[in-house]
Design a protein around this motif. Structure first.
Motif, mmCIF file in Angstrom:
data_model
loop_
_atom_site.group_PDB
_atom_site.id
_atom_site.type_symbol
_atom_site.label_atom_id
_atom_site.label_comp_id
_atom_site.label_asym_id
_atom_site.label_seq_id
_atom_site.Cartn_x
_atom_site.Cartn_y
_atom_site.Cartn_z
ATOM 1 N N ARG A 1 1.001 -1.130 0.009
ATOM 2 C CA ARG A 1 -0.039 0.344 0.046
ATOM 3 C C ARG A 1 0.809 1.031 -0.077
ATOM 4 N NH1 ARG A 1 -4.429 -0.245 4.514
ATOM 5 N NH2 ARG A 1 -4.985 1.592 3.672
ATOM 6 N N GLU A 2 0.187 2.186 -0.765
ATOM 7 C CA GLU A 2 1.167 3.552 -0.674
ATOM 8 C C GLU A 2 0.126 4.499 0.099
ATOM 9 O OE1 GLU A 2 2.599 6.318 -4.413
ATOM 10 O OE2 GLU A 2 3.515 4.206 -4.124
ATOM 11 N N SER A 3 0.720 5.316 0.830
ATOM 12 C CA SER A 3 0.182 6.404 1.480
ATOM 13 C C SER A 3 0.716 7.622 1.711
ATOM 14 C CB SER A 3 -0.084 5.860 2.948
ATOM 15 O OG SER A 3 -0.932 6.818 3.705
ATOM 16 N N ASN A 4 0.149 8.921 1.774
ATOM 17 C CA ASN A 4 0.846 10.086 1.958
ATOM 18 C C ASN A 4 0.780 10.295 3.286
ATOM 19 O OD1 ASN A 4 1.457 10.632 -0.710
ATOM 20 N ND2 ASN A 4 -0.744 11.221 -1.064
ATOM 21 N N THR A 5 0.356 9.636 4.430
ATOM 22 C CA THR A 5 0.362 9.731 5.824
ATOM 23 C C THR A 5 1.448 8.893 6.424
ATOM 24 O OG1 THR A 5 -1.617 8.380 6.111
ATOM 25 C CG2 THR A 5 -2.049 10.577 5.797
ATOM 26 N N GLN A 6 2.028 9.305 7.390
ATOM 27 C CA GLN A 6 2.721 8.463 8.171
ATOM 28 C C GLN A 6 2.326 7.347 9.274
ATOM 29 O OE1 GLN A 6 4.177 11.866 10.866
ATOM 30 N NE2 GLN A 6 5.420 10.230 11.047
ATOM 31 N N THR A 7 1.100 7.369 9.366
ATOM 32 C CA THR A 7 0.303 6.625 10.179
ATOM 33 C C THR A 7 -0.834 5.580 9.571
ATOM 34 O OG1 THR A 7 0.738 7.981 12.228
ATOM 35 C CG2 THR A 7 -1.102 6.165 12.687
ATOM 36 N N ILE A 8 -0.803 4.324 9.930
ATOM 37 C CA ILE A 8 -1.818 3.426 8.768
ATOM 38 C C ILE A 8 -2.100 2.435 9.775
ATOM 39 C CG2 ILE A 8 0.079 1.937 8.026
ATOM 40 C CD1 ILE A 8 -1.437 2.170 5.495
ATOM 41 N N LEU A 9 -3.350 1.654 9.651
ATOM 42 C CA LEU A 9 -3.902 0.637 10.494
ATOM 43 C C LEU A 9 -3.762 -0.509 9.581
ATOM 44 C CD1 LEU A 9 -7.156 2.093 12.325
ATOM 45 C CD2 LEU A 9 -4.843 1.481 13.373
ATOM 46 N N HIS A 10 -3.370 -1.772 9.997
ATOM 47 C CA HIS A 10 -3.662 -2.809 9.284
ATOM 48 C C HIS A 10 -4.248 -4.240 10.080
ATOM 49 C CE1 HIS A 10 -3.320 -5.656 6.107
ATOM 50 N NE2 HIS A 10 -2.471 -6.525 6.759
ATOM 51 N N THR A 11 -5.089 -5.229 9.670
ATOM 52 C CA THR A 11 -5.660 -6.170 10.416
ATOM 53 C C THR A 11 -4.961 -7.549 9.823
ATOM 54 O OG1 THR A 11 -7.543 -4.880 11.011
ATOM 55 C CG2 THR A 11 -7.686 -7.285 11.085
ATOM 56 N N PHE A 12 -4.378 -8.177 10.509
ATOM 57 C CA PHE A 12 -3.951 -9.545 10.239
ATOM 58 C C PHE A 12 -5.152 -10.659 10.552
ATOM 59 C CE2 PHE A 12 -0.168 -6.852 11.220
ATOM 60 C CZ PHE A 12 0.466 -7.237 10.042
ATOM 61 N N GLU A 13 -5.520 -11.006 9.722
ATOM 62 C CA GLU A 13 -6.596 -12.075 9.782
ATOM 63 C C GLU A 13 -6.157 -13.385 10.575
ATOM 64 O OE1 GLU A 13 -9.709 -10.971 9.565
ATOM 65 O OE2 GLU A 13 -9.411 -8.941 8.368
ATOM 66 N N GLU A 14 -4.973 -14.121 9.992
ATOM 67 C CA GLU A 14 -4.455 -15.396 10.298
ATOM 68 C C GLU A 14 -3.210 -15.144 11.354
ATOM 69 O OE1 GLU A 14 -6.032 -17.811 9.176
ATOM 70 O OE2 GLU A 14 -7.395 -17.083 7.858
ATOM 71 N N VAL B 1 6.631 -6.620 8.758
ATOM 72 C CA VAL B 1 6.080 -5.231 8.195
ATOM 73 C C VAL B 1 7.210 -4.429 7.875
ATOM 74 C CG1 VAL B 1 4.486 -3.305 8.513
ATOM 75 C CG2 VAL B 1 4.020 -5.592 9.584
ATOM 76 N N ARG B 2 7.198 -4.001 6.709
ATOM 77 C CA ARG B 2 8.319 -3.018 6.098
ATOM 78 C C ARG B 2 7.620 -1.761 5.626
ATOM 79 N NH1 ARG B 2 13.072 -4.559 6.610
ATOM 80 N NH2 ARG B 2 13.970 -2.859 5.547
ATOM 81 N N VAL B 3 8.603 -0.698 5.627
ATOM 82 C CA VAL B 3 7.848 0.628 5.147
ATOM 83 C C VAL B 3 9.200 1.108 4.440
ATOM 84 C CG1 VAL B 3 8.819 2.056 7.233
ATOM 85 C CG2 VAL B 3 6.925 3.035 5.432
ATOM 86 N N THR B 4 8.819 1.550 3.201
ATOM 87 C CA THR B 4 9.774 2.477 2.451
ATOM 88 C C THR B 4 9.250 3.839 2.196
ATOM 89 O OG1 THR B 4 10.485 0.297 1.129
ATOM 90 C CG2 THR B 4 11.067 2.735 0.081
ATOM 91 N N VAL B 5 10.309 4.737 2.486
ATOM 92 C CA VAL B 5 9.721 6.204 2.298
ATOM 93 C C VAL B 5 10.631 6.874 1.458
ATOM 94 C CG1 VAL B 5 9.745 8.289 3.832
ATOM 95 C CG2 VAL B 5 9.350 6.238 4.867
ATOM 96 N N ILE B 6 10.005 7.795 0.475
ATOM 97 C CA ILE B 6 10.567 8.470 -0.587
ATOM 98 C C ILE B 6 10.139 9.804 -0.450
ATOM 99 C CG2 ILE B 6 10.677 8.782 -2.958
ATOM 100 C CD1 ILE B 6 9.478 5.829 -3.227
ATOM 101 N N ASP B 7 11.293 10.838 -0.508
ATOM 102 C CA ASP B 7 11.013 12.222 -0.105
ATOM 103 C C ASP B 7 10.717 12.817 -1.478
ATOM 104 O OD1 ASP B 7 13.359 12.209 -1.164
ATOM 105 O OD2 ASP B 7 14.269 13.667 0.444
ATOM 106 N N SER B 8 10.624 14.212 -1.526
ATOM 107 C CA SER B 8 10.238 14.727 -2.719
ATOM 108 C C SER B 8 11.392 14.667 -3.561
ATOM 109 C CB SER B 8 9.859 16.245 -2.352
ATOM 110 O OG SER B 8 10.896 16.845 -1.559
ATOM 111 N N GLN B 9 12.817 14.473 -3.284
ATOM 112 C CA GLN B 9 13.698 14.666 -4.260
ATOM 113 C C GLN B 9 14.202 13.201 -4.525
ATOM 114 O OE1 GLN B 9 15.117 17.612 -4.679
ATOM 115 N NE2 GLN B 9 13.291 18.372 -3.861
ATOM 116 N N ASN B 10 13.287 12.174 -4.299
ATOM 117 C CA ASN B 10 13.357 10.619 -4.491
ATOM 118 C C ASN B 10 14.705 10.035 -3.631
ATOM 119 O OD1 ASN B 10 11.412 10.745 -6.588
ATOM 120 N ND2 ASN B 10 12.806 11.612 -8.044
ATOM 121 N N GLN B 11 14.732 10.475 -2.716
ATOM 122 C CA GLN B 11 15.571 9.835 -1.740
ATOM 123 C C GLN B 11 14.982 8.839 -0.892
ATOM 124 O OE1 GLN B 11 18.891 12.819 -0.065
ATOM 125 N NE2 GLN B 11 17.096 13.398 0.210
ATOM 126 N N ILE B 12 15.412 7.649 -0.472
ATOM 127 C CA ILE B 12 14.855 6.465 -0.113
ATOM 128 C C ILE B 12 15.475 6.020 1.226
ATOM 129 C CG2 ILE B 12 13.972 4.080 -0.754
ATOM 130 C CD1 ILE B 12 14.191 4.851 -3.547
#
Length: 254
Positions: free
Chosen positions: A202-215, A221-232
């Motif tokens: 999933r891609e989001s513009n907010t830094q906080t997110i909810l997720h439910t694990f069913e099993e 859980v990993r997050v990749t952050v890209i800034d406005s200068q395409n730094q990662i």
């Protein structure tokens, strides 16, 4: 008039040049201003001659219009180092061709015969770009434009995932937050929950997110952050989800 053809025309233009012609019409160019006594001797076929003259006045050419550098434009006025700009000079008057002497204010200079030029500023700073235009008669005009170059943005130093918990009982819902240090916003957050669900990526513009694990299971859980200068930058966190307890079967009473 009179005489016996054919005639010979001997022209004297008063500027040191002469011409013999069999035609009564002739052209001549006077290169310098002055007063010229143009003389003509006509000789017929029997050798008889007649002459006449006329005064020609040639004025000095009008002075060229004054040279004016009306404007210097740029593809931008601000940039981030290293920043490249295209400059264009608008000139009126004068007599071409023109010579353009550019001083970019960063220690570099350039001479060109074209009013359009590119230049790259390697370092941050304020630069007063100066131009002197010189025409073919040595008239000169000058102008300048201010360019601001900002330093490059700081790199994304790190990103850290914070969760409201690292374990739960299925179905378990967690709140994840990505804390970013450095970089230049806005940021884009790409979440991978590692559970193979439709929300795996999933891609989001907010830094906080909810997720439910069913099993039940262990999820990275990993997050990749890209800034406005395409730094990662990226980070991960382990989540453990236990299976829920089954209810005991109901007993039948007599």
């Amino acid at each position: 008039t009179g005489g016996i053809e054919p005639y010979t025309y001997r022209w004297y233009f008063g500027d040191g040049s002469r011409a013999n012609d069999d035609d009564e019409d002739i052209e001549h160019t006077f290169d310098n201003a002055g007063m010229y006594n143009v003389g003509l001797i006509v000789i017929d076929s029997t050798g008889r001659a007649a002459s006449d003259s006329m005064l020609i006045i040639v004025d000095e050419p009008p002075p060229p219009p004054p040279l004016t550098l009306t404007q210097i434009t740029s593809s931008g006025s601000e940039g981030i180092a290293p920043a490249t700009f295209e400059f264009h000079a608008y000139v009126t008057g004068g007599t071409g061709p023109f010579t353009y002497r550019w001083d970019f204010g960063d220690g570099s200079r350039e001479i060109s015969s074209d009013g359009t030029i590119e230049h790259t500023f390697e370092e941050a700073g304020g630069y007063n770009v100066n131009l002197i235009v010189i025409d073919s008669t040595s008239q000169a005009a000058s102008g300048s434009i201010l360019i601001i170059v900002e330093p490059p943005p700081p790199p994304i130093a790190s990103v850290n995932i914070i969760s409201n918990s690292t374990g739960g009982i299925a179905p378990a819902t967690f709140e994840f937050k990505a804390n970013v240090a450095g970089g230049t916003g806005p940021y884009t957050y790409r979440w991978d929950f590692g559970d193979g669900s439709s929300s795996r990526s999933r891609e989001s513009n907010t830094q906080t997110i909810l997720h439910t694990f069913e099993e039940a299971g262990r999820y990275n859980v990993r997050v990749t952050v890209i800034d406005s200068q395409n730094q990662i930058a990226s980070d991960g966190i382990a989540i453990t989800v236990e299976g829920g307890e089954e209810e005991p079967p109901a007993t039948q009473q007599d």
